[in-house]
Motif scaffolding. Structure first.
Motif, PDB file in Angstrom:
ATOM      1  N   ARG A 138       0.822  -1.201   0.000  1.00  0.00           N
ATOM      2  CA  ARG A 138       0.000   0.000   0.000  1.00  0.00           C
ATOM      3  C   ARG A 138       0.864   1.262   0.000  1.00  0.00           C
ATOM      4  O   ARG A 138       0.611   2.219  -0.737  1.00  0.00           O
ATOM      5  N   ARG A 139       1.915   1.249   0.816  1.00  0.00           N
ATOM      6  CA  ARG A 139       2.815   2.407   0.866  1.00  0.00           C
ATOM      7  C   ARG A 139       3.528   2.603  -0.467  1.00  0.00           C
ATOM      8  O   ARG A 139       3.697   3.735  -0.938  1.00  0.00           O
ATOM      9  N   GLU A 158       1.598   4.341  -3.178  1.00  0.00           N
ATOM     10  CA  GLU A 158       1.373   5.768  -2.981  1.00  0.00           C
ATOM     11  C   GLU A 158       2.460   6.616  -3.630  1.00  0.00           C
ATOM     12  O   GLU A 158       2.353   7.837  -3.660  1.00  0.00           O
ATOM     13  N   ARG A 159       3.495   5.977  -4.152  1.00  0.00           N
ATOM     14  CA  ARG A 159       4.617   6.726  -4.716  1.00  0.00           C
ATOM     15  C   ARG A 159       4.912   6.230  -6.123  1.00  0.00           C
ATOM     16  O   ARG A 159       4.527   5.110  -6.490  1.00  0.00           O
TER      17      ARG A 159
END
Length: 276
Positions: free
Chosen positions: A128-129, A132-133
């Motif tokens: 998920r992290r 985000e990028r």
């Protein structure tokens, strides 16, 4: 002959490459399609289109063929289970390499785990992290959760490297992040099955299916705070494991940077591990 993916009479080429006009064609190579023989429907539809090589396969007579995905095909990202009509089967003499496009190793980053089982949701949170990028071209970050069959098919989809991210009890302090590169024994002996999706079993099933497997498979593992079982019902990561998520994200970022340097570099890898 140009056409859709055939019915299984082919197998992966031993080194995963074919030579076209002095250029090595492999997964990630960019080509322009130049079908021969003319007037069949696939030849007419594909002539002049640019495409990406998904993998190189060898037929029963030893002939090499390229499985390609056409760039502007809206169905090209449907995955291995939906290849009919979206992956095409061409001979090496039916393509020309696109100048200036070096082969890129496609990388799969797979977040694995059950978010209802406490620390077992570690891999899902890392994915998920990462989502985000921005990620480099050719890198797919996927939250597989407990979808083992989907992961099995994805591993057969022509990736050069697969990075599996999961919680794994390895005898370290809670929250310890480790990098494991399996040797010939795969992931056997690494305890990662608290969620009904055992990556070691998925790797064995994918390999047994006869499809192409990533030449390099890595496991980014995090030590849970305690045993994770099907009876563990908790929606939050423990404090040590939650604190390790950023470390794992940074480690995956370094691995992706290293993969850019490894593109086209031959060589096998013995199993190894490093604690970060």
């Amino acid at each position: 002959m140009t056409g859709p993916l055939p019915d299984g009479r082919e197998r992966a080429a031993p080194d995963g490459r074919a030579i076209v006009g002095g250029h090595a064609m492999e997964a990630g190579s960019r080509v322009r399609l130049r079908p021969r023989g003319g007037a069949d429907v696939f030849g007419l539809a594909l002539a002049g289109r640019s495409a990406t090589v998904e993998r190189v396969e060898e037929d029963m007579e030893g002939g090499l063929h390229l499985v390609v995905a056409v760039d502007d095909d809206p169905g090209r990202d449907l995955g291995a289970r939906n290849q009919l009509g979206h992956r095409f089967f061409v001979r090496p003499d039916e393509v020309e390499p696109l100048p200036g496009d070096a082969p890129a190793r496609r990388v799969l980053v797979a977040g694995i785990g059950n978010v209802f089982h406490g620390d077992d949701g570690f891999g899902v949170e890392v994915a998920r992290r990462l989502l985000e990028r921005p990620v480099p071209p050719g890198v797919d970050v996927v939250d597989f959760g407990i979808r083992g069959i989907d992961l099995m098919y994805a591993l057969q989809d022509g990736y050069g490297t697969a990075v599996l991210v999961d919680a794994a009890a390895r005898g370290h302090a809670p929250g310890t992040v480790s990098l494991v590169e399996p040797g010939p024994g795969g992931l056997d002996g690494v305890a990662v099955d608290g969620h009904g999706l055992d990556p070691a079993r998925v790797l064995r099933l994918a390999a047994a299916g006869g499809g192409p497997m990533p030449p390099r498979v890595l496991l980014v593992a995090c030590e849970p705070s305690g045993p994770v079982t099907e009876d563990t019902w908790e929606m939050e990561l423990s404090a040590p494991v939650a604190a390790a998520v950023d470390e794992a994200v940074a480690l995956v970022g370094r691995l992706l940077a290293e993969e850019a340097d490894r593109a086209g570099r031959p060589g096998g890898h013995e199993g190894k591990e490093a604690d970060t």
